[in-house]
Design an enzyme around this catalytic site. Structure first.
Site, PDB file in Angstrom:
ATOM      1  N   ASP A 202       0.863  -1.182   0.000  1.00 19.46           N
ATOM      2  CA  ASP A 202       0.000   0.000   0.000  1.00 19.46           C
ATOM      3  C   ASP A 202       0.899   1.231   0.000  1.00 19.46           C
ATOM      4  O   ASP A 202       2.121   1.092  -0.070  1.00 19.46           O
ATOM      5  CB  ASP A 202      -0.919  -0.010   1.237  1.00 19.46           C
ATOM      6  CG  ASP A 202      -0.151   0.183   2.541  1.00 19.46           C
ATOM      7  OD1 ASP A 202       1.093   0.279   2.515  1.00 19.46           O
ATOM      8  OD2 ASP A 202      -0.808   0.257   3.598  1.00 19.46           O
ATOM      9  N   ASP A 204       1.457   4.735   2.402  1.00 23.12           N
ATOM     10  CA  ASP A 204       1.066   5.360   3.670  1.00 23.12           C
ATOM     11  C   ASP A 204       1.481   6.825   3.689  1.00 23.12           C
ATOM     12  O   ASP A 204       2.621   7.151   3.364  1.00 23.12           O
ATOM     13  CB  ASP A 204       1.756   4.636   4.836  1.00 23.12           C
ATOM     14  CG  ASP A 204       1.538   3.140   4.814  1.00 23.12           C
ATOM     15  OD1 ASP A 204       0.459   2.702   5.206  1.00 23.12           O
ATOM     16  OD2 ASP A 204       2.462   2.394   4.380  1.00 23.12           O
ATOM     17  N   ASP A 292      -3.242   4.374   2.872  1.00 24.79           N
ATOM     18  CA  ASP A 292      -3.589   4.703   4.261  1.00 24.79           C
ATOM     19  C   ASP A 292      -3.231   6.157   4.530  1.00 24.79           C
ATOM     20  O   ASP A 292      -2.139   6.607   4.169  1.00 24.79           O
ATOM     21  CB  ASP A 292      -2.794   3.820   5.243  1.00 24.79           C
ATOM     22  CG  ASP A 292      -3.251   2.375   5.245  1.00 24.79           C
ATOM     23  OD1 ASP A 292      -4.389   2.110   4.806  1.00 24.79           O
ATOM     24  OD2 ASP A 292      -2.467   1.518   5.686  1.00 24.79           O
TER      25      ASP A 292
END
Ligand code: 8DG
Ligand code: MN
Ligand code: MN
Length: 367
Positions: A202, A204, A292
């Site tokens: 992902d 962040d 995120d």
């Protein structure tokens, strides 16, 4: 004094926060094998052994040399007799191969690879005799929550690694959203990409605004902005439950209480220099990516940055603080139990200094 890369086992600290660990791993075969063993212990509720193997792998990652079977491995911290034996007999360890072909291991690994599916859920499905995604999706009595539904829907895309170029493209998109909302807002890359990794699962980011008390509104506005752009595929927003007066948590894996969101965004190919990472034969010009975002109050930025930069490094920082300094550290604050006071920090360097630790760069924190 400068801590150079140790060339002897005796000079290696048991704490990852006193080791420099780049993305260059001279013991990848071993650490991959140890990760399988650790994961299998985790799947079987044996947390002590799991932690022991993760710590041992982390030590091996920090070494500037390749450990060979003839070496006296036990001189390294965190590597006990079991691990020495494993390394000695390691060709491609029998035990590791046994786990890799184990049905329960394979199934739990598959199910937990879905966004929103934790170990508890995976075990529940396994106990009910489910083994594949179609098994789960066609089982009428199973109710998937919103996160799991998105996890299955975008499985192909979000189980594919995110490249640095894709992370950069997402950075520009979110940065634009931040500045459209507040000109003095900031966006900071954190997580694995801040540690210099080339790929991640992902991306962040930390978002901040200098106006106190506006951090929640900033985050909800960003989500709104992304939605209006038509690129918000999923959003799980968690509002802040941060309590300034609370002591930092004792727990190793404490999640923080700041406003945050777990997103899936639609990334267009034309936004990415060099193009998207896509599966072979996939001709779409976009992909789904996990992002995120966390939004701490401005005076907690340094603690959040240090915490979200992640890896074992950050776990060991907390352990070091507690055991060696009688201090409590988490993503929110640092508390000195001897002086009974909170220690403020505006940069990561301040936190290292409070802990009496030499500063370690983010790209040396791949523990
Ligand atoms: P990767 O994505 O490249 O695979 O690795 P990563 O960037 O190191 O892992 P990550 O799972 O994205 O987590 C980055 C850090 O964020 C990690 O140390 C855990 C930390 N983190 C917190 N609080 C929270 C939280 O509430 N939720 C999540 N998902 N991560 C959190 O400190
Ligand atoms: Mn990450
Ligand atoms: Mn993350």
């Amino acid at each position: 004094p400068e801590v150079s890369t140790p060339t002897s086992a005796a000079a290696v600290s048991q704490y990852a926060c006193q080791r420099r660990t780049t993305t260059e791993n001279h013991n990848k075969n071993l650490t991959d094998a140890f990760e399988v063993l650790a994961e299998n212990y985790e799947f079987n509720g044996m947390e002590g052994q799991c932690l022991a193997f993760r710590r041992a792998a982390s030590v091996l990652k920090s070494l500037s040399w390749e450990v060979r079977s003839s070496e006296r491995v036990h001189e390294l911290p965190c590597l006990g007799e079991t691990m020495e034996e494993l390394i000695l007999q390691y060709g491609r360890s029998f035990e590791v191969n046994k786990i890799l072909s184990d049905e329960r291991y394979q199934t739990l690994k598959l199910f937990t690879s879905v966004f929103g599916v934790g170990l508890k859920t995976a075990e529940k499905w396994y106990r009910r005799g489910l083994r594949t995604f179609p098994d789960v999706l066609e089982e009428p009595s199973i109710h998937l929550n919103r996160m799991q539904q998105s996890g299955f829907l975008h499985y192909g895309d979000i189980s594919r690694a995110v490249s640095k170029a894709e992370a950069q493209a997402l950075g520009s998109i979110i940065d634009e959203a931040v500045h459209a909302i507040t000109p003095d807002g900031t966006l900071t890359l954190t997580g694995g990409f801040r540690r210099g990794k080339d790929f991640g699962h992902d991306v962040d980011f930390i978002v901040t605004t200098p106006e106190r008390g506006q951090e929640e509104r900033l985050l909800t506005s960003i989500i709104q902005h992304l939605k209006q752009q038509g690129i918000l595929l999923f959003s799980d927003y968690q509002s802040s439950s941060f309590d300034m007066s609370k002591l930092p948590s004792h727990r190793f894996e404490a999640m923080d209480h700041f406003a945050k969101c777990f997103l899936i965004l639609r990334l267009e190919g034309r936004e990415v220099e060099g193009g998207l990472c896509r599966a072979e034969g996939d001709s779409r010009d976009w992909r789904a990516v996990r992002v995120d975002l966390v939004s701490p109050p401005p005076d907690r930025f340094a603690f959040t940055l240090l915490g979200w930069t992640g890896s074992r490094f950050e776990r060991d920082l907390r352990r070091f603080a507690r055991l060696e300094r009688r201090m409590l550290l988490d993503n929110h604050a640092l508390f000195d139990k001897t002086k009974k006071e909170f220690l403020a920090a505006t940069t990561e360097k301040d936190i290292f200094a409070h802990l009496g630790l030499e500063y370690i760069e983010p790209w040396q924190r791949n523990a």
